[in-house]
Design an enzyme around this catalytic site. Sequence first.
Site, short mmCIF file in Angstrom:
data_model
loop_
_atom_site.label_atom_id
_atom_site.label_comp_id
_atom_site.label_asym_id
_atom_site.label_seq_id
_atom_site.Cartn_x
_atom_site.Cartn_y
_atom_site.Cartn_z
N SER A 46 17.88 -141.25 50.47
CA SER A 46 16.43 -141.48 50.51
C SER A 46 15.70 -140.60 51.51
O SER A 46 14.71 -141.03 52.11
CB SER A 46 16.09 -142.94 50.82
OG SER A 46 16.70 -143.78 49.91
N LYS B 159 14.98 -135.75 48.81
CA LYS B 159 15.47 -134.50 48.23
C LYS B 159 14.63 -134.11 47.02
O LYS B 159 14.36 -132.93 46.79
CB LYS B 159 16.92 -134.69 47.75
CG LYS B 159 17.92 -134.02 48.64
CD LYS B 159 19.30 -134.14 48.05
CE LYS B 159 19.72 -135.56 47.94
NZ LYS B 159 20.60 -136.01 46.98
N ILE C 172 32.42 -139.70 47.30
CA ILE C 172 33.51 -139.26 46.43
C ILE C 172 32.94 -138.69 45.12
O ILE C 172 33.37 -137.65 44.63
CB ILE C 172 34.46 -140.44 46.11
CG1 ILE C 172 35.17 -140.87 47.39
CG2 ILE C 172 35.46 -140.07 45.03
CD1 ILE C 172 36.04 -142.10 47.23
N GLU C 173 31.94 -139.40 44.58
CA GLU C 173 31.42 -139.04 43.26
C GLU C 173 30.88 -137.62 43.16
O GLU C 173 30.93 -137.02 42.11
CB GLU C 173 30.29 -139.99 42.84
CG GLU C 173 30.71 -141.37 42.46
CD GLU C 173 30.64 -142.32 43.66
OE1 GLU C 173 30.67 -141.84 44.80
OE2 GLU C 173 30.58 -143.54 43.42
N THR D 36 23.45 -134.43 61.92
CA THR D 36 23.27 -133.20 61.13
C THR D 36 24.49 -132.30 61.28
O THR D 36 25.00 -131.74 60.30
CB THR D 36 21.98 -132.47 61.57
OG1 THR D 36 20.89 -133.27 61.18
CG2 THR D 36 21.86 -131.10 60.95
N GLY E 22 8.29 -153.49 30.51
CA GLY E 22 9.34 -154.39 30.99
C GLY E 22 10.26 -154.78 29.84
O GLY E 22 10.04 -154.43 28.69
N CYS F 53 2.98 -150.75 27.17
CA CYS F 53 4.20 -151.00 26.41
C CYS F 53 4.47 -152.50 26.27
O CYS F 53 3.86 -153.15 25.44
CB CYS F 53 5.36 -150.24 27.04
SG CYS F 53 6.69 -149.97 25.88
N HIS G 204 3.61 -144.86 27.25
CA HIS G 204 3.56 -144.86 28.72
C HIS G 204 2.68 -143.71 29.24
O HIS G 204 3.21 -142.63 29.55
CB HIS G 204 4.97 -144.72 29.29
CG HIS G 204 5.81 -145.93 29.08
ND1 HIS G 204 5.87 -146.96 30.00
CD2 HIS G 204 6.60 -146.30 28.05
CE1 HIS G 204 6.67 -147.91 29.55
NE2 HIS G 204 7.13 -147.53 28.36
N GLU H 76 1.42 -143.29 32.03
CA GLU H 76 1.70 -142.95 33.44
C GLU H 76 2.66 -141.77 33.57
O GLU H 76 2.68 -141.09 34.60
CB GLU H 76 2.24 -144.18 34.19
CG GLU H 76 3.66 -144.63 33.85
CD GLU H 76 3.75 -145.56 32.64
OE1 GLU H 76 2.82 -145.55 31.80
OE2 GLU H 76 4.76 -146.29 32.53
N1 GLN Z 1 10.95 -154.56 25.85
C1 GLN Z 1 9.99 -153.91 25.02
C2 GLN Z 1 10.68 -153.08 23.94
O1 GLN Z 1 11.83 -152.72 24.08
C3 GLN Z 1 9.04 -153.04 25.83
C4 GLN Z 1 9.72 -151.91 26.51
C5 GLN Z 1 8.88 -151.26 27.59
O2 GLN Z 1 7.96 -151.86 28.12
N2 GLN Z 1 9.21 -150.05 27.96
O3 GLN Z 1 10.07 -152.78 22.94
#
Ligand code: GLN
Length: 542
Positions: A14, A17, A147-148, A190, A354, A381, A514, A516
Site C-alpha cells: 500500500s 505503486k 514467495i508469490e 529500505t 453489488g 447496476c 458502470h 464511474e
Molecule cells: N448482482 C447484479 C448482477 O450480477 C449486479 C452486478 C453489479 O452491480 N455489478 O447482475
Amino acid sequence: MTKFIFITGGVVSSLGKGIASSSIACLLQESNFKVRIRKLDPYLNIDPGTMSPSQHGEVFVTDDGAETDMDLGHYERFTGIISKKSDNITTGKIYSEVLKKERRGIYLGSTVQVIPHVTDEIKHFIKADLNKEDFVICEIGGTVGDIESLPFLEAIRQLRNELDRENTCFIHLTLIPFINASNEFKTKPTQHSVKELLSVGIQPDILLCRTPKSISKQSKQKISLFCNIPFESVIMAVDVNSIYQVPESLHKEQIEKRIFSHFKIKPKQKIDLKSWKKFNKKINKAKGEIEIALVGKYQNSSESYKSLNEALFHSGVFNDVKINLKWIDSTSLKNSSYCKDLLSLADAILVPGGFGKRGVEGKINAIKFAKVNNKPFLGICFGMQLAVIEAMRCIKGYEDASSSEFGKCKTPVIALINEWQKNTKIHKVDKKNLGGSMRLGSYNSILKKNTKIFKIYNKVNITERHRHRYEVNKNYISILEENGTIFSGMSPDKKLAEVLERSDHPWFVGVQYHPELKSTPFKPHPIFNSFIKSTYFLKKEL
Ligand code: GLN
C-alpha cells in the site's frame, strides 16, 4: 525500440505503486512519448473477478471485457490510455496457459518447470500485444520478499539480460519511516528491501522513497551509499494531500530526468503539467458542499468502490462542490423510520453496484425513501436493478417482485436472460461456473430523445462498460412503463434495459452499466456531473 520500466515495491504494501506507475506514465506522456502500463499480479486467481472487493479492492473492467486489478483504473484516470485485457496478468493466468500448453504437448519431451516455462510465459506477456510504444511500464504486484512474486522478479531479471540495460529500468518503491520519539528518519527498512531485491539478482536503478516529509541530504546520501544507487537517483515521494498531486510532486523531484538519463534519451517535449496544476488548484476552490449517502454493504468502501469515489470527486471538482460521502450500511435500513433517521440529512442517495442478497431490503428502502422524498437518486447496476424491483413492488399484484439472484420468486423482474427469454444464445450463464460468466466490457445503448439521460449525454448512441449477470426482465417493461418508470436507454436490439428514470421526480436515474469506470479528472462523466450539479442546485433552493 520499446523501453521497459519495471516497478517493484518493498518494505510494506500500500505504498502507492499504482499511483507512482500512473504518475511516471503521465510524465512520459507529457514528454510526448507513447506509453502502456501493465500490472503483473502474483495471486493464483485467473483474474480478480471472483475476489471479494473488501479484500482486494474494486474489480476494474476494461472496454474489451476483462476483470482486472483496480490499479488499471488509476492508470486510465491518470493517462487516459484505455487499458486492455492484455494489460493485466496473474500467476493463475500464467500457470493455466503453461498447463494448457503442457496438455497440448507443446513442451513434449521436457520437464515443465518454473524456470524456464513459467518465466518464459511471463516474459511473453510483458512483450505481447504492443503497438510501437516508446515505453511499457510494468508494475509488479505485492512486496519484494513475497514467495508469490518470485517468478515475476526472475522473469524481469532475465529480461534485463535479454534486452540490455539501455532498454530496461528497475524502479523500486520503498518506505522511509519517520520515528517521532527519536525525531529521525529510518533508512534501514529500505536498505533491507534493496538487499532482498539484490538476492534475486535485481539492482534497482532508481529508488523512489515514500516519506511523510522531506528527508535530509545526509539521509539521502546514506541511502545512496548503502543501496548502491547514485545520489540523484534516490528520489523522494513525499506524502501529498491528493493522489492527483503526485505527477507534479514527482516532476519536481525530476524523476523523468533520471529515467531519460538512464535510457540515454531526450524528452521530445518540455513538461508543463498545466492541466494538472489547474485541476489541483480547483480542488480547494469549492463554492459549496453536499452530502451523498452511499448505501452499500462492503466494508473498506473506499477501496471497494475506488472508481466511484474518484468519479464523484472528479465531478465535484468540475462543479466546484465539495462532496462528503456518508457510507450507510444497508443492513441498518430496516424500515422507513431507520431511513428517516439515517438518510434525511443526505442531499442525495446513491446505490452502487453489488452482489448477493444480504442488505438488499435496506437498499430498496433507501431507494423508496429517495423516490418519495424527491431526493436525487443514482442507481448503478445493482442499484438500478433494485430501483426496478422497488417500482414493480408498488404495482398492485406484484408486491413480491424480486431478482432471481436471491432465489426463486413469483415475479422475477430481474433475472438471467435465459430465464426470461427462450431459445437465446447470448449471455448463457452456467450457475456452477461463475468465474467470467458476466456481461462484461463495452456495450452500446440507444438513448430516447427528450429524456433526462439524453440531455445528460446530448447524444443517442453511447458506449459504457458493464459487469453483471442479471437483466431487467423484458416481460415486465411495459407494465413498469405504464406505472411511471421510463426506460430511456435500451440495448441496440431493444431487448435489454440500460437506463431508467422517473418523470415524477427531480433527478432519479438508474443505469445498468458502470459510468464511474470512464471518469477521469479532465473528463468527468456527464452522469456524475449532472447528479452533483442538480443535487447542489436543489440543496440551495431548499
Ligand atoms: N448482482 C447484479 C448482477 O450480477 C449486479 C452486478 C453489479 O452491480 N455489478 O447482475
